[in-house]
Design a protein around this motif. Structure first.
Motif, short mmCIF file in Angstrom:
data_model
loop_
_atom_site.label_atom_id
_atom_site.label_comp_id
_atom_site.label_asym_id
_atom_site.label_seq_id
_atom_site.Cartn_x
_atom_site.Cartn_y
_atom_site.Cartn_z
N ARG A 53 0.02 -8.67 10.05
CA ARG A 53 -0.57 -8.11 11.27
C ARG A 53 -1.71 -7.15 10.93
NH1 ARG A 53 -0.53 -8.47 16.97
NH2 ARG A 53 -1.21 -6.46 17.75
N VAL A 54 -1.47 -6.29 9.97
CA VAL A 54 -2.50 -5.31 9.58
C VAL A 54 -3.70 -6.03 8.97
CG1 VAL A 54 -3.01 -3.31 8.13
CG2 VAL A 54 -0.77 -3.50 9.23
N MET A 55 -3.42 -7.05 8.17
CA MET A 55 -4.52 -7.80 7.55
C MET A 55 -5.35 -8.53 8.61
SD MET A 55 -4.36 -7.23 4.27
CE MET A 55 -5.41 -8.49 3.57
N ASP A 56 -4.72 -8.81 9.75
CA ASP A 56 -5.45 -9.43 10.86
C ASP A 56 -6.29 -8.41 11.62
OD1 ASP A 56 -4.61 -11.95 10.43
OD2 ASP A 56 -3.04 -11.97 11.98
N GLY A 57 -6.18 -7.16 11.22
CA GLY A 57 -6.99 -6.13 11.85
C GLY A 57 -6.42 -5.61 13.16
N LYS A 58 -5.10 -5.79 13.35
CA LYS A 58 -4.52 -5.38 14.64
C LYS A 58 -3.58 -4.18 14.49
CE LYS A 58 -5.06 -9.85 16.73
NZ LYS A 58 -4.56 -11.14 16.22
N ASP A 59 -3.43 -3.47 15.61
CA ASP A 59 -2.57 -2.28 15.59
C ASP A 59 -1.09 -2.66 15.59
OD1 ASP A 59 -4.89 -0.88 15.81
OD2 ASP A 59 -4.58 -0.20 17.87
N CYS A 60 -0.30 -1.79 15.00
CA CYS A 60 1.15 -1.99 15.14
C CYS A 60 1.92 -0.69 14.93
CB CYS A 60 1.65 -3.09 14.21
SG CYS A 60 1.42 -2.78 12.48
N VAL A 62 5.65 0.60 13.46
CA VAL A 62 6.73 0.15 12.58
C VAL A 62 7.89 1.12 12.66
CG1 VAL A 62 7.37 -0.25 10.17
CG2 VAL A 62 5.12 -0.97 11.00
N LEU A 63 9.04 0.60 13.07
CA LEU A 63 10.25 1.42 13.08
C LEU A 63 11.23 0.87 12.07
CD1 LEU A 63 9.52 1.23 16.53
CD2 LEU A 63 11.06 3.13 16.20
N MET A 64 11.47 1.65 11.07
CA MET A 64 12.39 1.24 10.01
C MET A 64 13.17 2.47 9.59
SD MET A 64 10.51 -0.96 7.11
CE MET A 64 9.71 -2.51 7.45
N PRO A 65 14.40 2.28 9.16
CA PRO A 65 15.15 3.46 8.73
C PRO A 65 14.54 4.03 7.44
CG PRO A 65 16.33 1.48 8.12
CD PRO A 65 15.16 1.04 8.96
N THR A 66 14.90 5.23 7.13
CA THR A 66 14.51 5.82 5.86
C THR A 66 14.92 4.88 4.73
OG1 THR A 66 15.04 7.94 6.85
CG2 THR A 66 14.76 7.91 4.48
N GLY A 67 14.03 4.69 3.81
CA GLY A 67 14.34 3.80 2.69
C GLY A 67 14.10 2.35 3.01
N GLY A 68 13.62 2.06 4.22
CA GLY A 68 13.40 0.67 4.63
C GLY A 68 12.21 0.03 3.92
N GLY A 69 11.32 0.88 3.42
CA GLY A 69 10.15 0.35 2.73
C GLY A 69 8.91 0.37 3.59
N LYS A 70 8.71 1.47 4.31
CA LYS A 70 7.56 1.55 5.21
C LYS A 70 6.25 1.67 4.44
CE LYS A 70 9.51 4.90 7.72
NZ LYS A 70 10.93 4.76 7.37
N SER A 71 6.25 2.46 3.37
CA SER A 71 4.97 2.73 2.68
C SER A 71 4.25 1.45 2.28
CB SER A 71 5.18 3.58 1.42
OG SER A 71 6.20 4.51 1.62
N LEU A 72 5.04 0.51 1.78
CA LEU A 72 4.45 -0.73 1.31
C LEU A 72 3.67 -1.44 2.41
CD1 LEU A 72 5.13 -2.21 -1.56
CD2 LEU A 72 6.03 -3.94 -0.02
N CYS A 73 4.09 -1.25 3.67
CA CYS A 73 3.47 -1.94 4.80
C CYS A 73 2.00 -1.55 4.99
CB CYS A 73 4.24 -1.65 6.09
SG CYS A 73 5.93 -2.23 6.06
N PHE A 74 1.63 -0.38 4.51
CA PHE A 74 0.19 -0.07 4.56
C PHE A 74 -0.45 -0.05 3.17
CE2 PHE A 74 2.26 4.15 4.65
CZ PHE A 74 1.58 4.83 3.65
N GLN A 75 0.38 0.17 2.14
CA GLN A 75 -0.20 0.22 0.80
C GLN A 75 -0.67 -1.15 0.32
OE1 GLN A 75 3.00 2.14 -1.30
NE2 GLN A 75 2.35 4.19 -0.69
N LEU A 76 0.11 -2.16 0.63
CA LEU A 76 -0.29 -3.50 0.17
C LEU A 76 -1.56 -3.99 0.88
CD1 LEU A 76 1.03 -5.41 -1.99
CD2 LEU A 76 1.67 -6.83 -0.06
N PRO A 77 -1.64 -3.87 2.22
CA PRO A 77 -2.90 -4.25 2.87
C PRO A 77 -4.08 -3.43 2.35
CG PRO A 77 -1.20 -3.87 4.52
CD PRO A 77 -0.61 -3.49 3.20
#
Ligand code: ADP
Ligand code: MG
Ligand code: ZN
Length: 655
Positions: A53-60, A62-77
């Protein structure tokens, strides 16, 4: 004192950070990039969709529990896109730790906040402008600084990530006025995708985030809030010091947090535990900011094991390997409890959450509630506390209660990883006896988590690798987990990789870390494997340690241990037990460690090594400052086996 100001250049130099500026990579490369930089083979639930979704240039959102791996969702893009990503984060200490972790993976990242001296800040901004940096962390209070927005306009921004996005909402538990500075981002940077991330699940807060940030047709990704690797139990608070000691004894050398009601309790308990030889520090509002920061650093760097704290502690840390969270007194709400316990086991390995529960504490809380003048507020606080009491008094699955509280349907009636579903857990702990680790039944608590066999890793090698990790981390002035996480070391001590190629198969080993640390870790593994005639094992791909629960330590289920225990009681020697049971000496010693942890009264006096050897080994443990086997063995040499060292360690703990 640890260095408090981050020296971007030195860290970058040490780690030899280089960049591959802007190259648009297709989605098919996502997995490759994940392995190359982070060393992970598979995505956690929703990560792939979010990144797409982020790579498509769109807003989002993200709700994930602590430790869910949120950082990767913006670090990889950020890595995969042209330009630079901005990451907004409220906590200075977190920025530094995340940047350290990124740099260790060979990703050009840095941060700007009030701790960075102006000269250095200028230098960092220049690197951002030159296209050298892929991720720049900034504090929200930086945005309104005159000239800063103009500066941002000179950058080629790939995406804007807003971490801990609930801080923008007054409905949340952690509203930060500075986050209001983010309201105008969408207007000022209309074409740049915004990704807002939080572990706060309430609908009200979620809607508020979307509104405040003025997100554009945002897709909201909500992952399960179940944390299958966390076990939950509530124990009557009787003789709490003994209970705490028993729990800590079971997690020797591992990180634990004990949450207390007051500053006084905190200091008192820390002092008592210190008397028993535990390495503790405290954290509460009565300490100066410097002392708090220092204590937090010592915890993150594994210089102390146990943080005794009020709930002021925890927001600012991402430590992945906290194995135990004890609540010495009642939390104020289930939300608070879930968040505080959520700090355990971020790495997906098993961790324990224990609530010490007493009516005396209830009265203490109620007394405070009675003082609240605002009637509505008083009612609200009372209701929150009532839910906590319900949790403490449950006779049905605690996980089910927690997930239902957060409106997550949980189909199973028994999770197999709480004291209700696994009464053995409670029974053993109540008696003040540690060692009650639950084995997950066939029914799994996690939804959609890939299955994983518990790894039977080599503990002596694990210790040796841990020791090396600490050395490397100290030299680089980073927390040990930045070098390699426990998961990675456990896999190394399971598969004994002996080449770069095999090492790269291990979870958490990306290209940068393989190049930087590979040789030293391989040396230790090779030497150990040779000494013990162990061959490299093929790591089955796709079965990296996962979020599904696994015992962190040998499990005291009764069965196999009882056999050994019976023979111990008959004063049979270790060699003879091993022979009769058809097991190795090492396995029997491991049994003894578990049995003694569970029941220190077990008589093993007939196993005591000759006094002179015992004294030599004990003195060497003392000299090497701890419990790690490898340094002791290193000094004493081959004349002393690991099994003997372990046995001496058991006796030392009994004294
Ligand atoms: P959150 O911000 O949601 O609390 P983090 O981003 O700090 O979680 O991630 C928690 C831990 O999980 C980190 O140690 C991270 O490296 C690890 N992690 C994240 N994604 C993966 C993955 N796909 N595979 C394995 N580990 C992962
Ligand atoms: Mg996070
Ligand atoms: Zn349960």
């Amino acid at each position: 004192m640890q260095r408090m100001v981050h020296h971007a250049e030195s860290m970058a130099e040490i780690l030899g950070v280089s960049v591959n500026p802007g190259k648009v990579v297709g989605n098919d490369c996502m997995k490759h990039t994940l392995k190359q930089y982070f060393g992970y083979e598979t995505f956690r639930p929703l990560q792939e969709e979010i990144i797409g979704r982020v790579m498509d240039g769109k807003d989002c959102v993200v709700l994930m529990p602590t430790g869910g791996g949120k950082s990767l969702c913006f670090q990889l893009p950020a890595i995969m896109s042209d330009g630079i990503a901005l990451a907004i984060s409220p906590l200075i200490s977190l920025m530094k730790d995340q940047v350290d972790a990124l740099q260790a993976n060979g990703i050009a990242a840095d941060f700007i906040n009030s701790t960075v001296p102006p000269d250095e800040a200028r230098h960092i901004l220049r690197r951002a402008q030159s296209g050298e940096l892929k991720i720049l962390y900034i504090a929200p209070e930086r945005l309104p600084v005159p000239g800063f927005e103009d500066f941002l306009r000179t950058l080629c921004i790939s995406l804007i990530a807003i971490d801990e996005a609930h801080c923008i909402s007054e409905w949340g538990h952690d509203f930060r006025p500075d986050y209001r500075n983010l309201q105008s981002l969408r207007e000022k940077f209309p074409r740049i995708p915004i990704i807002a991330l939080t572990a706060t699940a309430t609908e009200k807060v979620r809607a508020d985030i979307v509104k405040q940030l003025d997100l554009n047709e945002p897709r909201v990704f909500i992952s399960s809030f179940n944390r299958p690797n966390l076990s939950y139990s509530a124990i009557p608070k009787k003789d709490s010091l003994q209970t705490i000691r028993a729990l800590l004894g079971k997690h020797k050398g591992e990180s634990a947090i004990i949450y207390c009601f007051s500053r006084n309790d905190t200091e008192k308990i820390a002092a008592q535990l210190a008397q028993y030889g535990f390495k503790t520090a405290t954290y509460h509002a009565g300490l100066t900011a410097d002392v708090r920061r220092h204590n937090q650093e010592r915890f993150i760097r594994d210089e102390i094991d146990i943080m005794v704290a009020t709930i002021a502690f925890g927001m600012g840390i991402d430590k992945p390997d906290v194995r135990l969270v004890i609540h010495h007194s009642l939390p104020k709400s289930i939300e608070g409890y879930y968040q505080e316990t959520g700090r355990a086991g971020r790495d997906g390995l098993p961790a324990e959450c224990v609530l010490l529960f007493s009516y005396a504490d209830t009265f203490k809380q109620k007394f405070f509630i009675d003082q609240i003048e605002d009637v509505a507020e008083q009612k609200n606080v009372r209701e929150k506390l009532d839910e906590v009491l319900r949790y403490g008094n449950l006779s049905t699955c605690r996980r089910r209660f927690l997930l239902r509280y957060f409106n997550e349907g949980y189909d199973a009636t028994a999770c197999g990883n709480c004291d209700i579903c696994k009464p053995a857990l409670k029974a053993v702990v109540i008696e003040g006896v540690p060692g009650a680790h639950t084995r997950q039944s066939s029914q799994r608590a996690s939804r959609g988590a890939p299955s994983a066999e518990p790894l039977d890793y080599d503990m002596a090698l694990f210790e040796a690798l841990r020791h090396l990790r600490t050395q490397e981390a100290t030299a680089l002035q980073v927390p040990p987990y930045v070098v390699f996480g426990d998961k990675t070391l456990r896999e190394m001590a399971t598969y004994f990789p002996q080449s770069d190629a095999a090492l790269l198969q291990i979870t958490g080993v990306g290209e940068r870390k393989c190049a930087q640390f590979g040789k030293k870790f391989l040396d230790v593994i090779r030497r150990y494997a040779q000494q013990h005639h162990i061959k490299e094992k093929v790591r089955p791909s796709g079965t990296a340690l996962t979020a599904s629960p696994m015992p962190a330590k040998p499990i005291y289920t009764g069965s196999t241990y009882d056999g050994t225990k019976r023979m111990l009681m008959q004063k049979i020697s270790i060699e003879e037990i091993a022979k009769r049971r058809g097991l190795t000496l090492g396995t029997i010693v491991a049994h003894i460690e578990t049995i003694i942890a569970a029941d220190p009264q077990t008589d093993i006096s007939h196993l005591h090594p000759p006094q002179d050897r015992f004294d030599t080994i004990a003195a060497t443990f003392a000299k090497t400052g701890g419990t790690a086997l490898a340094p002791v063995r290193h000094i004493l040499g081959d004349g002393y086996s690991y099994d003997e060292l372990r046995l001496v360690r058991v006796f030392m703990n009994l004294r």
